[in-house]
Design an enzyme around this catalytic site. Structure first.
Site, short mmCIF file in Angstrom:
data_model
loop_
_atom_site.label_atom_id
_atom_site.label_comp_id
_atom_site.label_asym_id
_atom_site.label_seq_id
_atom_site.Cartn_x
_atom_site.Cartn_y
_atom_site.Cartn_z
N VAL A 101 39.02 44.81 33.59
CA VAL A 101 39.60 45.53 34.71
C VAL A 101 39.31 44.73 35.98
CG1 VAL A 101 39.29 47.58 36.18
CG2 VAL A 101 39.63 47.85 33.73
N CYS A 102 40.25 44.75 36.88
CA CYS A 102 40.11 44.09 38.18
C CYS A 102 39.82 42.60 37.97
CB CYS A 102 39.03 44.80 39.00
SG CYS A 102 39.12 44.53 40.78
N THR A 103 38.89 42.03 38.74
CA THR A 103 38.66 40.59 38.67
C THR A 103 37.83 40.18 37.45
OG1 THR A 103 36.83 40.90 40.23
CG2 THR A 103 38.96 40.18 41.12
#
Length: 228
Positions: A101-103
């Site tokens: 998730v995300c970076t």
């Protein structure tokens, strides 16, 4: 039934909602063992000050059915941490699903686990993910074979429910969604760079410029040919 194993990789200065959102969903999976993985069992502080306790070291980790990596400012240090990336690579090569998730997707890419796949990340860092040789898709959750990636922070709940449907059934995923009453009705249409007012997008970009520049420098260094 044999337990499913999900490993959640923790590191200093991660974004807590990147993993606590999915964790709330994972914890409701049937016959599933969760591992909070880190290099040591020392407490880990998030980028906003919450502290968490890992329960399993990298060295003690069993083979994982699902490898999950969150993001946060702390990825900057880990993008060049060979031991950390080697752990991701070793587990990712054997896992049934490699996820983020995300970076966290930048870490998966730095470990060589997303090249040749479609994936996403936080909207501010899509160009950086592309620099790492990934086919970037700007959408909430992206599934490409055994890779599942979520975009920014709150997408972790969506991602967790998508994974539930992949691993089990849509009925189980829907039941979990109802259990946690996940029925988002945001007060503003500013949750995406595609819908937020231009002035808001510009202000968030400006506030993130230093971190973006730092990550760009790190990624440019690690993608240079002949790096050790």
């Amino acid at each position: 039934m044999t337990n499913l194993s999900i490993g959640i990789v923790l590191f200093p200065n991660l974004t807590q909602l990147d993993f606590t959102g999915p964790y709330e969903v994972f914890a409701r999976f049937p016959n599933t063992q969760l591992y909070l993985l880190a290099e040591t069992l020392e407490p880990i502080k998030s980028d906003r000050g919450l502290t968490f306790l890992p329960d399993t070291t990298f060295d003690q980790s069993p083979p994982l059915d699902v490898l999950f990596v969150p993001g946060g400012i702390g990825i900057n240090a880990k993008l060049e941490d060979r031991k950390f990336l080697d752990f991701l690579q070793t587990q990712g090569e054997k896992a049934r699903y490699v996820t983020s998730v995300c970076t966290g997707s930048l870490l998966l890419a730095a470990a060589g686990l997303l090249q040749g796949y479609r994936a996403t990340t936080h909207w501010l860092y899509l160009d950086l993910l592309e620099l790492l040789g990934v086919e970037v898709v700007n959408q909430r959750v992206v599934i490409d074979r055994d890779r599942i990636t979520g975009s920014g922070v709150t997408s972790g709940i969506d991602f967790g429910l998508v994974l539930a449907a992949e691993l089990f059934t849509e009925a189980i995923a829907q039941s979990i969604q109802l259990q946690i009453e996940y029925n988002p009705q945001p007060p503003f249409e500013s949750g995406s760079s595609q819908t937020a007012p231009e002035a808001i997008v510009n202000s968030v970009q400006a506030a993130s410029k230093n971190n973006l520049d730092n990550r760009l420098q790190i990624i440019q260094k690690i993608i240079q040919p002949g790096r050790s």
